[in-house]
Design a protein around this motif. Structure first.
Motif, short mmCIF file in Angstrom:
data_model
loop_
_atom_site.label_atom_id
_atom_site.label_comp_id
_atom_site.label_asym_id
_atom_site.label_seq_id
_atom_site.Cartn_x
_atom_site.Cartn_y
_atom_site.Cartn_z
N VAL A 1 57.65 44.77 56.07
CA VAL A 1 57.62 44.99 54.63
C VAL A 1 57.14 46.40 54.30
CG1 VAL A 1 55.24 44.26 54.16
CG2 VAL A 1 57.02 43.83 52.46
N ARG A 2 57.68 46.96 53.22
CA ARG A 2 57.26 48.29 52.76
C ARG A 2 56.03 48.16 51.85
NH1 ARG A 2 61.40 49.59 49.58
NH2 ARG A 2 60.25 49.47 47.62
N VAL A 3 55.09 49.06 52.01
CA VAL A 3 53.92 49.12 51.13
C VAL A 3 54.17 50.19 50.08
CG1 VAL A 3 51.46 49.66 50.99
CG2 VAL A 3 52.34 48.32 52.91
N ASP A 4 54.15 49.79 48.82
CA ASP A 4 54.40 50.74 47.73
C ASP A 4 53.13 51.33 47.13
OD1 ASP A 4 57.12 50.47 47.97
OD2 ASP A 4 57.38 49.12 46.26
N TYR A 5 52.03 50.58 47.19
CA TYR A 5 50.77 51.06 46.63
C TYR A 5 49.63 50.63 47.55
CZ TYR A 5 53.54 51.24 42.31
OH TYR A 5 54.51 51.48 41.38
N ALA A 6 48.63 51.48 47.68
CA ALA A 6 47.42 51.14 48.43
C ALA A 6 46.25 51.88 47.79
CB ALA A 6 47.57 51.51 49.90
N TRP A 7 45.17 51.18 47.53
CA TRP A 7 44.06 51.82 46.83
C TRP A 7 42.74 51.16 47.23
CZ3 TRP A 7 47.42 48.36 44.73
CH2 TRP A 7 46.91 47.24 44.09
N GLY A 8 41.69 51.88 46.98
CA GLY A 8 40.35 51.37 47.22
C GLY A 8 39.51 51.48 45.96
N GLY A 9 38.37 50.81 45.98
CA GLY A 9 37.45 50.89 44.86
C GLY A 9 36.06 50.52 45.32
N THR A 10 35.09 50.83 44.50
CA THR A 10 33.69 50.58 44.82
C THR A 10 33.16 49.48 43.93
OG1 THR A 10 33.37 52.86 45.54
CG2 THR A 10 31.40 51.61 44.97
N LEU A 11 32.68 48.42 44.55
CA LEU A 11 31.97 47.37 43.84
C LEU A 11 30.51 47.44 44.25
CD1 LEU A 11 32.45 43.96 45.58
CD2 LEU A 11 33.79 45.92 46.32
N ALA A 12 29.74 46.39 43.99
CA ALA A 12 28.33 46.41 44.36
C ALA A 12 27.88 45.01 44.73
CB ALA A 12 27.47 46.95 43.22
#
Length: 433
Positions: free
Chosen positions: A337-348
């Motif tokens: 499968v192709r990956v179109d978006y990938a992102w990270g974020g900071t929680l706590a």
């Protein structure tokens, strides 16, 4: 280094699937000059936006300051799951706070879910709430525990929304042989998290709250009349609400010693077309029982949104590599499968995984550390702090009474010690312990 600037462009949303499909909202102005307010809110995620909305609806003068864009942080990047109860289960809560307060905390969790749905309906927010979250168990023992817990909730709390799932039933729903059963919570659900945040912002502004973006707070002068300072302005107020969660940084050391930022990651595949029904046969979300949780759902255009993996430093790793590994363990059939978006974020997170409610200074309240259970609870936290400002503090005080340990080493040494602990738990996941 400040997490606000470690991985993202100033004043921009990360290039996520959520940002690409967000309902446009005109930017709010930068704070310039001096303002006065009844309440100044630091942070434009669910907590701050909910507080702003409820305070403005009560007729108070509210100024909200966001360093980037409203919904920039975890509120606009998370898995979108709106779970039941608290982050810790009722067995844990009963053993720590007794059955009476455990019942109050359960009811609070139910109120949080109802509040999310009510805000969506009452303000016509640009988001749909989809019911259903499955909890997928990696072992037969975990599945038996999940079924017993569903019985307990029905018996002791009158909550009958959970459907136990056998191994075969789970396989039919999630299209994977990895899991040994679990349950499906029909009273929980999922949504587009950034559109929910943007809708709350618009509702708060329409109610009369003053929202300012690109207005990073760098100092708070405490006292009977606190002053909140940015690079180009300041707000003199009667009350301050700290709602920065994992991005609060060093604004308050008491909060920082008890609330630990961690990073989590999500990818969005290409639209799966006919394959989507073999990945998830129902329009539900899923979370599994790994210590570093895998969670996923289908988007409205049938992409797989899969979250997994964590990191504990400032810089994000290779997100695709980080998330692809656990995704392929669940769905090896998606190797092409192709990956179109990938992102990270900071929680706590907190030491006990319950949210940290505090009054760290005179006329200052803080709520943070939702530990991955924040969509509903952060929304309710904002409402409870708005109520506390108006003298109705019973809900806030119940959560503030929960003991919150400092991370070993406080704010200075929590990073290396947490990395060591999380590495151990990650190893346990890999070994199947």
């Amino acid at each position: 280094m400040n997490l606000l600037h470690a991985n993202d462009r100033a004043g921009e949303f990360p290039p996520s699937y959520y940002a690409a499909t967000a309902t446009p909202l005109k930017p709010f102005p930068v704070l310039k000059g001096q303002l006065s307010a009844d309440v100044c809110i630091v942070g434009g995620g669910y907590t701050g936006l909910s507080a702003a909305l409820h305070l403005a609806e009560a007729g108070l003068r509210v100024v909200l300051l966001e360093a980037h864009r409203v919904g920039f942080g975890a509120s606009g990047r998370n898995g979108g799951q709106v779970g039941s109860g608290q982050r810790q289960d009722q067995n844990w809560l009963e053993s720590r706070v007794g059955r009476e307060d455990a019942r109050r905390l359960w009811d609070m969790g139910e109120d949080a879910k109802a509040l999310v749905r009510d805000l969506i309906d009452r303000h016509a927010l640009p988001v749909t709430f989809y019911p259903g979250i499955a909890h997928a168990c990696r072992s037969a023992a975990e599945a038996r525990h999940a079924h017993a817990y569903a019985e307990k909730l029905a018996r002791d709390y009158g909550y009958t929304q959970i459907e136990p799932l056998s191994q075969g039933a789970m396989r039919d729903i999630v299209g994977s042989d990895v899991y040994h059963g679990g349950d499906l919570d029909h009273g929980a659900g999922h949504l587009h998290p950034l559109n929910y945040a943007l809708g709350l912002a618009q509702a708060a502004a329409q109610a009369g709250a003053q929202l300012h973006e690109r207005s990073e707070v760098h100092h708070i002068r405490h006292g009977a009349k606190p002053v909140v300072q940015t690079a180009s302005g300041q707000v003199s107020c009667d009350h301050v609400i700290l709602a920065g969660n994992g991005y609060l940084g060093g604004l308050d050391r008491k909060v920082a010693s008890r609330v630990m930022p961690i990073n989590n990651f999500i990818l969005a595949t290409e639209p799966l077309g006919d394959r989507a029904a073999r990945i998830l046969s129902r329009k539900i979300a899923v979370a599994d029982t790994k210590f570093v949780v895998n969670y996923w759902r289908l988007s409205e255009d049938n992409r797989l949104l899969f979250g997994g993996g964590e990191s504990y430093g400032y810089r994000f790793p290779d997100v695709v590599k980080t998330v692809m590994k656990p995704m392929l363990e669940v769905y090896p059939q998606l190797r092409d499968v192709r990956v179109d978006y990938a992102w990270g974020g900071t929680l706590a997170i907190t030491m006990n995984r319950m949210p940290c409610f505090m009054r760290p200074a005179p006329n200052v309240m803080s709520a943070s550390g939702y530990s991955g259970h924040g969509v509903a609870m952060a929304t309710l936290a904002g409402k409870m702090m708005a109520q506390a400002v108006q003298g109705q503090a019973s809900g806030f005080d119940l959560l503030a009474r929960l003991p919150q340990q400092r991370f070993p080493g406080g704010a200075a040494l929590r990073w290396p010690l947490l990395v060591a602990a999380m590495t151990w738990f990650s190893l346990r996941d890999r070994l199947g312990v």
